[in-house]
Design an enzyme around this catalytic site. Structure first.
Site, PDB file in Angstrom:
ATOM      1  N   ALA A  43     -11.040   0.495  -2.099  1.00 29.09           N
ATOM      2  CA  ALA A  43     -10.128   0.508  -1.006  1.00 29.09           C
ATOM      3  C   ALA A  43      -8.749   1.335  -1.436  1.00 29.09           C
ATOM      4  CB  ALA A  43     -10.112  -0.664   0.000  1.00 29.09           C
ATOM      5  N   CYS A  44      -8.118   2.008  -0.332  1.00 31.30           N
ATOM      6  CA  CYS A  44      -6.901   2.620  -0.544  1.00 31.30           C
ATOM      7  C   CYS A  44      -5.832   1.190  -0.758  1.00 31.30           C
ATOM      8  CB  CYS A  44      -6.624   3.401   0.664  1.00 31.30           C
ATOM      9  SG  CYS A  44      -4.520   3.648   1.145  1.00 31.30           S
ATOM     10  N   PRO A  45      -4.881   1.627  -1.489  1.00 29.55           N
ATOM     11  CA  PRO A  45      -4.437   2.866  -2.364  1.00 29.55           C
ATOM     12  C   PRO A  45      -5.027   2.914  -3.753  1.00 29.55           C
ATOM     13  CG  PRO A  45      -3.036   0.855  -2.681  1.00 29.55           C
ATOM     14  CD  PRO A  45      -3.880   0.272  -2.018  1.00 29.55           C
ATOM     15  N   MET A  46      -6.175   2.213  -4.172  1.00 28.76           N
ATOM     16  CA  MET A  46      -6.747   1.884  -5.506  1.00 28.76           C
ATOM     17  C   MET A  46      -7.113   3.257  -6.050  1.00 28.76           C
ATOM     18  SD  MET A  46      -5.439  -0.971  -6.297  1.00 28.76           S
ATOM     19  CE  MET A  46      -5.998  -0.804  -8.091  1.00 28.76           C
ATOM     20  N   ASN A  82       0.730  -1.203   0.041  1.00 28.34           N
ATOM     21  CA  ASN A  82       0.302   0.063  -0.110  1.00 28.34           C
ATOM     22  C   ASN A  82       0.912   1.214  -0.067  1.00 28.34           C
ATOM     23  OD1 ASN A  82      -2.267  -1.703   0.203  1.00 28.34           O
ATOM     24  ND2 ASN A  82      -3.292  -0.414   1.734  1.00 28.34           N
TER      25      ASN A  82
END
Lengths: 131, 75
Positions: free
Chosen positions: B13-16, A22
């Protein structure tokens, strides 16, 4: 302002993988140059088979539902995304030797190097993160 | 406002959302406007930070029925 982010991935669980990828994809999407040094259990995160079935921490298995509900991308998807965005993967040669692994055991497009390879990259990176 | 392209990152959701937005902004010209739709609550702060990093301008943002919409002008 430094435009490089250096990450050390030294743990091989599912949560560790999300922490690493992430931050890496977010940084790459913010026009940063990103390299991740995978060492010891961290090598699981880019292992061709291993990355599909990374373990949850003991007692935390019930979070599996939350991952699905929040529509969090899978680790293989994040790995592909990171590579598409130009993130460099460096696998630790020494750990590979200890574990009997070769470059072919990992996703394609990785580099293999030692600690000095990473240190040279990280000398002007900000931040350098360890997971 | 002239919108050149729209990114629908609702449900991701993060990081998409940031990754999808980054890919889209690479395909438009400087000065053109990207419309981005997201439901990730973290996007509120993330997009401000992301725009600042890239020098892009958030011309407008709104929230309607859990959907955040950003209008981002490329630097």
């Amino acid at each position: 302002m430094a435009n490089k982010v250096a990450i050390i991935a030294s743990n091989g669980g599912l949560f560790d993988a999300y922490k690493v990828f992430n931050i890496a994809t977010a940084a790459a999407a913010s026009d940063k140059e990103v390299a991740i040094f995978f060492t010891f259990e961290g090598l699981n995160l880019i292992h061709k088979q291993g990355m599909h079935d990374l373990p949850m921490p003991a007692g935390k298995e019930h979070f599996a539902e939350g991952f699905t509900k929040a529509q969090v991308p899978s680790i293989p998807q994040l790995v592909e995304m990171a590579q598409e965005l130009g993130v460099t993967f460096i696998a630790c040669q020494m750990t590979m030797d200890v574990m009997g692994l070769t470059k072919e055991d990992f996703v394609s497009g990785i580099e293999v190097g030692g600690a000095v390879t990473f240190l040279e990259y990280a000398k002007d990176a900000s931040p350098t993160l360890t997971f | 406002m002239n919108i050149t392209k729209t990114v629908d990152a609702k449900g991701f959701a993060c990081p998409m959302p940031i990754v999808k937005t980054k890919k889209a902004i690479d395909t438009i010209q400087s000065g053109e406007v990207l419309e981005v739709l997201v439901t990730d609550k973290g996007a509120l702060n993330d997009f401000a930070a992301w725009a600042k990093t890239g020098g892009h301008t958030i011309l407008e943002q709104k929230e309607e029925a859990d959907v955040l919409t950003f209008y981002i002008q490329k630097a």
